[in-house]
Design an enzyme around this catalytic site. Structure first.
Site, PDB file in Angstrom:
ATOM      1  N   HIS A 180     -23.487  34.106  65.092  1.00  0.00           N
ATOM      2  CA  HIS A 180     -21.992  34.141  65.255  1.00  0.00           C
ATOM      3  C   HIS A 180     -21.626  34.780  66.415  1.00  0.00           C
ATOM      4  O   HIS A 180     -20.252  34.853  66.733  1.00  0.00           O
ATOM      5  CB  HIS A 180     -21.481  34.815  64.004  1.00  0.00           C
ATOM      6  CG  HIS A 180     -21.666  34.230  62.620  1.00  0.00           C
ATOM      7  ND1 HIS A 180     -21.497  32.849  62.553  1.00  0.00           N
ATOM      8  CD2 HIS A 180     -22.402  34.507  61.423  1.00  0.00           C
ATOM      9  CE1 HIS A 180     -21.811  32.503  61.317  1.00  0.00           C
ATOM     10  NE2 HIS A 180     -22.292  33.622  60.769  1.00  0.00           N
TER      11      HIS A 180
ATOM     12  N   ASP B  12     -28.835  27.988  58.473  1.00  0.00           N
ATOM     13  CA  ASP B  12     -28.035  29.134  57.831  1.00  0.00           C
ATOM     14  C   ASP B  12     -26.938  28.626  56.869  1.00  0.00           C
ATOM     15  O   ASP B  12     -26.293  27.574  57.140  1.00  0.00           O
ATOM     16  CB  ASP B  12     -27.576  29.913  59.060  1.00  0.00           C
ATOM     17  CG  ASP B  12     -26.936  31.366  58.310  1.00  0.00           C
ATOM     18  OD1 ASP B  12     -27.622  32.576  58.306  1.00  0.00           O
ATOM     19  OD2 ASP B  12     -25.847  31.375  57.861  1.00  0.00           O
TER      20      ASP B  12
ATOM     21  N   HIS C 145     -24.267  29.550  56.894  1.00  0.00           N
ATOM     22  CA  HIS C 145     -22.771  29.519  57.689  1.00  0.00           C
ATOM     23  C   HIS C 145     -23.109  28.754  59.121  1.00  0.00           C
ATOM     24  O   HIS C 145     -24.138  28.924  59.632  1.00  0.00           O
ATOM     25  CB  HIS C 145     -22.170  31.141  58.098  1.00  0.00           C
ATOM     26  CG  HIS C 145     -21.941  31.686  56.655  1.00  0.00           C
ATOM     27  ND1 HIS C 145     -22.908  32.818  56.214  1.00  0.00           N
ATOM     28  CD2 HIS C 145     -20.735  31.790  55.892  1.00  0.00           C
ATOM     29  CE1 HIS C 145     -22.389  33.176  55.002  1.00  0.00           C
ATOM     30  NE2 HIS C 145     -21.093  32.670  54.768  1.00  0.00           N
TER      31      HIS C 145
ATOM     32  N   ASP D  54     -29.516  32.718  53.428  1.00  0.00           N
ATOM     33  CA  ASP D  54     -28.751  32.848  52.504  1.00  0.00           C
ATOM     34  C   ASP D  54     -27.993  31.415  51.931  1.00  0.00           C
ATOM     35  O   ASP D  54     -26.959  31.209  51.133  1.00  0.00           O
ATOM     36  CB  ASP D  54     -27.201  33.338  53.246  1.00  0.00           C
ATOM     37  CG  ASP D  54     -27.001  32.718  54.642  1.00  0.00           C
ATOM     38  OD1 ASP D  54     -27.715  32.038  55.158  1.00  0.00           O
ATOM     39  OD2 ASP D  54     -26.198  33.301  55.419  1.00  0.00           O
TER      40      ASP D  54
END
Length: 339
Positions: free
Chosen positions: A158, A193, A195, A282
């Site tokens: 990120h 991931d 996200h 995740d």
């Protein structure tokens, strides 16, 4: 498979973040390291300490303005009367560029996208060792290893070239890519991931030498909200070199693997000389974020499909939060990859 990790990566110990406006315990905890180390060892990995590579590999991706901010902001912040124990932004520019604030408060807002990346006295050191673990894994692959694992904590995907966000400070996957580019003409990133890796996308969005591909929960109602949509294809020379494959919430193994086939075809069409896998665990059905529903055996199936590309690969740890199966999920992936 060789795995790289330095104990200094545990020193970053964030206490809280805001979720839907409410303070919550920060899920990016040092304990993640112990679970992941156990999972890597169970997969047969040999754990090695990375070298201190200095700021060179980091500066190949991140701006000097941003690196200076990360290194010194905590000391400056603590000089402010009544300031919080951790650096947490409370103001953000509507548009970036132009003038640059002189104050610590203004710079925090400029360089931190959200409240999920608090900076403490130990953050910069931990982030550097995390990045150096990715560089060490890239060096191992450049030296002839078919694959290597970087236990990167804090994570990185990120983080933009000059912005922290979403628990991330230095973009370890991007740093690994740039290091591989020393001898590989083209490198692909596959981000699995939960996200979207918005920072990674932003770093390479206008570049044709790096293909970025991401499978993730649909951001229409999920972090990072503003990036990760299917119509984001790159810009300028990079148009056509970015592929996002957003998945409906709670998608399980079969839906993930179906989208993965599209991702792998695009990577094959790019004909890269090396691959970086941004590994987020995740996406697991029992992860605290609960966005997707990949099973523990599903991670092995994902890894087997990716390994079928037969590319030199650096596996960089991204998300995956505290749950009983965290270490087993890593074992499943690394074993499936041929660890």
């Amino acid at each position: 498979m060789k795995a790289f990790y330095a104990s200094e990566q545990k020193r970053h110990d964030p206490k809280a973040f805001l979720s839907s406006g409410a303070p919550q315990p920060n899920p990016e905890q040092p304990e993640r390291v112990e679970r992941l180390l156990a999972g890597a060892k169970k997969a047969g990995c040999s754990i090695e300490r990375p070298n201190d590579y200095g700021l060179g590999p980091i500066a190949a991706i991140h701006t000097p303005e941003y690196i200076d901010f990360l290194e010194h902001i905590y000391v400056r912040w603590r000089r402010i009367e009544g300031a919080s124990e951790e650096v947490i932004p409370n103001i953000h520019p509507i548009a970036r560029g132009g003038s640059y604030p002189a104050s610590a408060v203004g710079q925090a807002g400029y360089h931190m996208a959200d409240t999920a990346c608090p900076i403490s006295a130990e953050t910069f050191e931990s982030a550097c060792w995390s990045a150096w673990s990715a560089v060490a894994a890239a060096d191992a692959v450049l030296a002839g290893e078919p694959s290597a694992y970087a236990l990167c904590r804090p994570p990185g995907h990120h983080a933009f070239a000059d912005v922290a966000g979403g628990f991330c400070f230095l973009n370890n996957s991007a740093i690994a890519v740039q290091h591989l580019r020393r001898s590989a003409a083209r490198v692909a990133i596959l981000d699995v991931d939960l996200h979207h890796g918005n920072g990674t996308q932003g770093i390479f969005y206008a570049r044709p030498d790096v293909l970025t591909v991401s499978l993730h929960a649909d951001p229409v109602r999920f972090y990072p909200f503003f990036w990760g949509h299917a119509d984001e294809r790159g810009e300028g020379p990079g148009l056509g070199y970015n592929l996002n494959l957003p998945l409906p919430r709670k998608s399980g193994d079969d839906a993930f693997l179906e989208a993965l086939q599209t991702a792998l075809r695009r990577i094959q069409a790019f004909a890269p000389e090396a691959l970086v896998v941004a590994l987020g665990l995740d996406a697991f059905e029992g992860d605290p974020f609960g966005g997707l529903s990949v099973s523990t055996p599903g991670f092995a199936r994902i890894a087997e499909a990716v390994a079928g590309l037969k590319l030199p690969a650096v596996i960089v740890q991204e998300g995956g939060y505290l749950c009983d199966a965290l270490g087993d999920n890593l074992t499943s992936f690394l074993t499936g990859f041929g660890g």
